[in-house]
Motif scaffolding. Structure first.
Motif, PDB file in Angstrom:
ATOM      1  N   ALA A  85       0.836  -1.205   0.000  1.00  0.00           N
ATOM      2  CA  ALA A  85       0.000   0.000   0.000  1.00  0.00           C
ATOM      3  C   ALA A  85       0.869   1.252   0.000  1.00  0.00           C
ATOM      4  CB  ALA A  85      -0.916   0.005   1.218  1.00  0.00           C
ATOM      5  N   ASP A  86       0.473   2.251  -0.787  1.00  0.00           N
ATOM      6  CA  ASP A  86       1.211   3.510  -0.856  1.00  0.00           C
ATOM      7  C   ASP A  86       0.867   4.408   0.329  1.00  0.00           C
ATOM      8  OD1 ASP A  86       2.436   2.788  -3.200  1.00  0.00           O
ATOM      9  OD2 ASP A  86       1.030   3.859  -4.496  1.00  0.00           O
ATOM     10  N   VAL A  87       1.908   5.101   0.813  1.00  0.00           N
ATOM     11  CA  VAL A  87       1.767   6.035   1.926  1.00  0.00           C
ATOM     12  C   VAL A  87       2.604   7.270   1.600  1.00  0.00           C
ATOM     13  CG1 VAL A  87       2.166   6.434   4.390  1.00  0.00           C
ATOM     14  CG2 VAL A  87       1.503   4.152   3.592  1.00  0.00           C
ATOM     15  N   ILE A  88       2.022   8.454   1.756  1.00  0.00           N
ATOM     16  CA  ILE A  88       2.773   9.700   1.631  1.00  0.00           C
ATOM     17  C   ILE A  88       3.302  10.076   3.006  1.00  0.00           C
ATOM     18  CG2 ILE A  88       2.655  12.160   1.087  1.00  0.00           C
ATOM     19  CD1 ILE A  88       2.382  10.456  -1.377  1.00  0.00           C
ATOM     20  N   LEU A  89       4.628  10.293   3.095  1.00  0.00           N
ATOM     21  CA  LEU A  89       5.252  10.717   4.340  1.00  0.00           C
ATOM     22  C   LEU A  89       5.905  12.077   4.124  1.00  0.00           C
ATOM     23  CD1 LEU A  89       6.105   7.343   4.059  1.00  0.00           C
ATOM     24  CD2 LEU A  89       6.448   7.860   6.468  1.00  0.00           C
ATOM     25  N   LEU A  90       5.568  13.024   4.982  1.00  0.00           N
ATOM     26  CA  LEU A  90       6.079  14.388   4.871  1.00  0.00           C
ATOM     27  C   LEU A  90       6.990  14.716   6.049  1.00  0.00           C
ATOM     28  CD1 LEU A  90       2.707  16.126   3.945  1.00  0.00           C
ATOM     29  CD2 LEU A  90       4.474  15.344   2.371  1.00  0.00           C
ATOM     30  N   ASN A  91       8.089  15.412   5.722  1.00  0.00           N
ATOM     31  CA  ASN A  91       9.091  15.834   6.700  1.00  0.00           C
ATOM     32  C   ASN A  91       9.831  14.647   7.295  1.00  0.00           C
ATOM     33  OD1 ASN A  91      10.472  18.002   7.901  1.00  0.00           O
ATOM     34  ND2 ASN A  91       9.318  17.793   9.795  1.00  0.00           N
ATOM     35  N   VAL A  92      10.289  13.765   6.409  1.00  0.00           N
ATOM     36  CA  VAL A  92      11.092  12.614   6.819  1.00  0.00           C
ATOM     37  C   VAL A  92      12.458  12.691   6.134  1.00  0.00           C
ATOM     38  CG1 VAL A  92       9.161  11.082   7.316  1.00  0.00           C
ATOM     39  CG2 VAL A  92      10.068  11.205   4.981  1.00  0.00           C
ATOM     40  N   SER A  93      13.401  11.932   6.670  1.00  0.00           N
ATOM     41  CA  SER A  93      14.747  11.879   6.101  1.00  0.00           C
ATOM     42  C   SER A  93      14.983  10.543   5.413  1.00  0.00           C
ATOM     43  CB  SER A  93      15.795  12.071   7.195  1.00  0.00           C
ATOM     44  OG  SER A  93      15.804  10.953   8.071  1.00  0.00           O
ATOM     45  N   ALA A  94      16.025  10.505   4.595  1.00  0.00           N
ATOM     46  CA  ALA A  94      16.370   9.262   3.904  1.00  0.00           C
ATOM     47  C   ALA A  94      16.703   8.162   4.899  1.00  0.00           C
ATOM     48  CB  ALA A  94      17.552   9.510   2.966  1.00  0.00           C
ATOM     49  N   ASN A  95      17.375   8.499   5.985  1.00  0.00           N
ATOM     50  CA  ASN A  95      17.730   7.489   6.987  1.00  0.00           C
ATOM     51  C   ASN A  95      16.500   6.890   7.647  1.00  0.00           C
ATOM     52  OD1 ASN A  95      20.484   7.760   6.565  1.00  0.00           O
ATOM     53  ND2 ASN A  95      20.736   9.305   8.176  1.00  0.00           N
ATOM     54  N   GLU A  96      15.467   7.707   7.825  1.00  0.00           N
ATOM     55  CA  GLU A  96      14.277   7.229   8.530  1.00  0.00           C
ATOM     56  C   GLU A  96      13.461   6.236   7.712  1.00  0.00           C
ATOM     57  OE1 GLU A  96      12.783  10.676  11.567  1.00  0.00           O
ATOM     58  OE2 GLU A  96      12.701  11.165   9.428  1.00  0.00           O
ATOM     59  N   ILE A  97      13.577   6.278   6.398  1.00  0.00           N
ATOM     60  CA  ILE A  97      12.748   5.380   5.593  1.00  0.00           C
ATOM     61  C   ILE A  97      13.473   4.117   5.147  1.00  0.00           C
ATOM     62  CG2 ILE A  97      11.436   7.377   4.754  1.00  0.00           C
ATOM     63  CD1 ILE A  97      12.768   6.798   1.973  1.00  0.00           C
ATOM     64  N   VAL A  98      14.756   4.007   5.451  1.00  0.00           N
ATOM     65  CA  VAL A  98      15.542   2.856   4.992  1.00  0.00           C
ATOM     66  C   VAL A  98      14.913   1.541   5.436  1.00  0.00           C
ATOM     67  CG1 VAL A  98      17.731   1.637   5.274  1.00  0.00           C
ATOM     68  CG2 VAL A  98      17.725   4.086   4.823  1.00  0.00           C
ATOM     69  N   ASP A  99      14.506   1.466   6.682  1.00  0.00           N
ATOM     70  CA  ASP A  99      13.962   0.216   7.220  1.00  0.00           C
ATOM     71  C   ASP A  99      12.446   0.276   7.385  1.00  0.00           C
ATOM     72  OD1 ASP A  99      16.512  -1.006   7.475  1.00  0.00           O
ATOM     73  OD2 ASP A  99      16.871   0.159   9.294  1.00  0.00           O
ATOM     74  N   LEU A 100      11.816   1.195   6.681  1.00  0.00           N
ATOM     75  CA  LEU A 100      10.361   1.338   6.784  1.00  0.00           C
ATOM     76  C   LEU A 100       9.707   0.362   5.805  1.00  0.00           C
ATOM     77  CD1 LEU A 100       8.472   3.214   8.445  1.00  0.00           C
ATOM     78  CD2 LEU A 100       8.319   4.657   6.409  1.00  0.00           C
ATOM     79  N   LYS A 101       9.193  -0.729   6.320  1.00  0.00           N
ATOM     80  CA  LYS A 101       8.642  -1.788   5.472  1.00  0.00           C
ATOM     81  C   LYS A 101       7.186  -2.127   5.790  1.00  0.00           C
ATOM     82  CE  LYS A 101      12.787  -2.303   3.755  1.00  0.00           C
ATOM     83  NZ  LYS A 101      13.109  -1.744   2.408  1.00  0.00           N
ATOM     84  N   THR A 102       6.774  -1.922   7.015  1.00  0.00           N
ATOM     85  CA  THR A 102       5.450  -2.362   7.448  1.00  0.00           C
ATOM     86  C   THR A 102       4.706  -1.215   8.135  1.00  0.00           C
ATOM     87  OG1 THR A 102       6.142  -3.046   9.663  1.00  0.00           O
ATOM     88  CG2 THR A 102       6.410  -4.658   7.874  1.00  0.00           C
ATOM     89  N   PHE A 103       3.414  -1.423   8.360  1.00  0.00           N
ATOM     90  CA  PHE A 103       2.651  -0.422   9.099  1.00  0.00           C
ATOM     91  C   PHE A 103       3.067  -0.391  10.560  1.00  0.00           C
ATOM     92  CE2 PHE A 103      -0.017  -0.695   5.349  1.00  0.00           C
ATOM     93  CZ  PHE A 103      -0.327   0.645   5.150  1.00  0.00           C
ATOM     94  N   ALA A 104       3.578  -1.486  11.070  1.00  0.00           N
ATOM     95  CA  ALA A 104       4.120  -1.471  12.428  1.00  0.00           C
ATOM     96  C   ALA A 104       5.336  -0.546  12.489  1.00  0.00           C
ATOM     97  CB  ALA A 104       4.502  -2.886  12.860  1.00  0.00           C
ATOM     98  N   ASP A 105       6.176  -0.587  11.446  1.00  0.00           N
ATOM     99  CA  ASP A 105       7.317   0.326  11.374  1.00  0.00           C
ATOM    100  C   ASP A 105       6.845   1.783  11.327  1.00  0.00           C
ATOM    101  OD1 ASP A 105       9.012  -1.886  11.227  1.00  0.00           O
ATOM    102  OD2 ASP A 105       9.079  -1.851   9.025  1.00  0.00           O
ATOM    103  N   LEU A 106       5.776   2.028  10.566  1.00  0.00           N
ATOM    104  CA  LEU A 106       5.248   3.383  10.450  1.00  0.00           C
ATOM    105  C   LEU A 106       4.709   3.867  11.795  1.00  0.00           C
ATOM    106  CD1 LEU A 106       4.514   5.865   8.815  1.00  0.00           C
ATOM    107  CD2 LEU A 106       2.434   4.692   8.063  1.00  0.00           C
ATOM    108  N   ARG A 107       4.020   2.992  12.512  1.00  0.00           N
ATOM    109  CA  ARG A 107       3.513   3.379  13.830  1.00  0.00           C
ATOM    110  C   ARG A 107       4.668   3.739  14.770  1.00  0.00           C
ATOM    111  NH1 ARG A 107      -0.235  -0.691  12.377  1.00  0.00           N
ATOM    112  NH2 ARG A 107      -2.387   0.133  12.386  1.00  0.00           N
ATOM    113  N   ALA A 108       5.749   2.978  14.688  1.00  0.00           N
ATOM    114  CA  ALA A 108       6.910   3.262  15.547  1.00  0.00           C
ATOM    115  C   ALA A 108       7.529   4.610  15.181  1.00  0.00           C
ATOM    116  CB  ALA A 108       7.936   2.140  15.421  1.00  0.00           C
ATOM    117  N   LEU A 109       7.622   4.901  13.895  1.00  0.00           N
ATOM    118  CA  LEU A 109       8.166   6.187  13.447  1.00  0.00           C
ATOM    119  C   LEU A 109       7.281   7.330  13.917  1.00  0.00           C
ATOM    120  CD1 LEU A 109      10.135   7.924  11.788  1.00  0.00           C
ATOM    121  CD2 LEU A 109       8.722   7.428   9.769  1.00  0.00           C
TER     122      LEU A 109
END
Length: 253
Positions: A85-109
């Motif tokens: 599923a596509d998700v738009i993320l605003l005000n994030v860095s390249a380092n923050e999305i490297v390991d972003l794979k699941t919605f659980a990861d998104l909740r943690a972020l």
């Protein structure tokens, strides 16, 4: 008055588009540059933009500097695909999305960053692409807003369902262009009241608390025909040529 604002009633409102693609995209074929986008945005009076590359954060310092010079707030962003599923993320860095794979990861972020990031569910109930569909109801806590997709008319309008979900869960609708062609940018956008200072924090506060003005006219028959041609013929052909030519990751201007 700055050209990044437009007068509506007795208040200044700023045009905002938070879902745009440029030729920097590592997974798509776009034929216009970030600088061309900025020039068009300046001409059309936009004040806030987000270039949302697929699975990559747009972070070219010279483009951010040019945007600031033009009076435009450019927010670092990405369009990520999480569990299909596509998700738009605003005000994030390249380092923050490297390991972003699941919605659980998104909740943690989101737990770490709190209100300093903003997430949108793009084109949630459209059939093509990475639309989240019914799963939005299960993952709605991962989103600050729901997108009002640009591709609609009186007969074809999955946005109606998106609007119902947004209302049910108290989420704002955000109109965007999802521009893949330069001429498509500028007709579909959200307007926010001009804040005291044009900052990421103030823009996010305005989006969350409102009021918002959504501009998203229905597609004409010409628009629909052009979009269908681009989606099913022109774009796949250009993508195949680019992949076969090994030109992804090329330097851009």
């Amino acid at each position: 008055m700055s050209t990044s604002t437009s007068k509506i009633g007795d208040r200044d409102w700023i045009k905002v588009d938070l879902h745009i693609h440029t030729l920097d995209d590592p997974k798509d074929v776009i034929d216009y540059s970030a600088h061309q986008l900025l020039e068009r945005a300046k001409t059309l009076g936009f004040g806030v933009l987000a270039i949302t590359l697929h699975d990559a954060v747009f972070d070219r310092p010279e483009v951010f500097a040019d945007a600031a010079r033009l009076g435009i707030l450019l927010i670092p962003a990405a369009e990520m695909r999480l569990e299909g599923a596509d998700v738009i993320l605003l005000n994030v860095s390249a380092n923050e999305i490297v390991d972003l794979k699941t919605f659980a990861d998104l909740r943690a972020l989101r737990a770490r960053r709190d209100d300093s990031i903003f997430t949108i569910a793009p084109h949630p109930f459209y059939v093509l692409g990475g639309s989240i569909g019914r799963r939005l109801l299960d993952e709605v806590d991962c989103f600050d807003a729901i997108e009002l997709c640009h591709f609609h008319n009186f007969l074809l309008n999955p946005n109606r369902r998106a609007a119902r979900v947004a209302k049910s869960f108290g989420k704002p609708l955000i109109a965007t262009s999802d521009a893949h062609r330069l001429h498509a940018f500028g007709r579909h956008y959200t307007s926010i009241p001009r804040p005291a200072a044009l900052s990421v924090e103030n823009v996010f506060t305005a989006l969350r608390s409102g009021p918002l003005r959504l501009t998203s006219p229905p597609c004409s028959i010409v628009d629909l025909t052009s979009a269908i041609y681009f989606i099913f013929l022109a774009h796949p052909y250009r993508l195949r040529r680019q992949v076969s030519g090994g030109s992804f990751g090329r330097p851009v201007n």
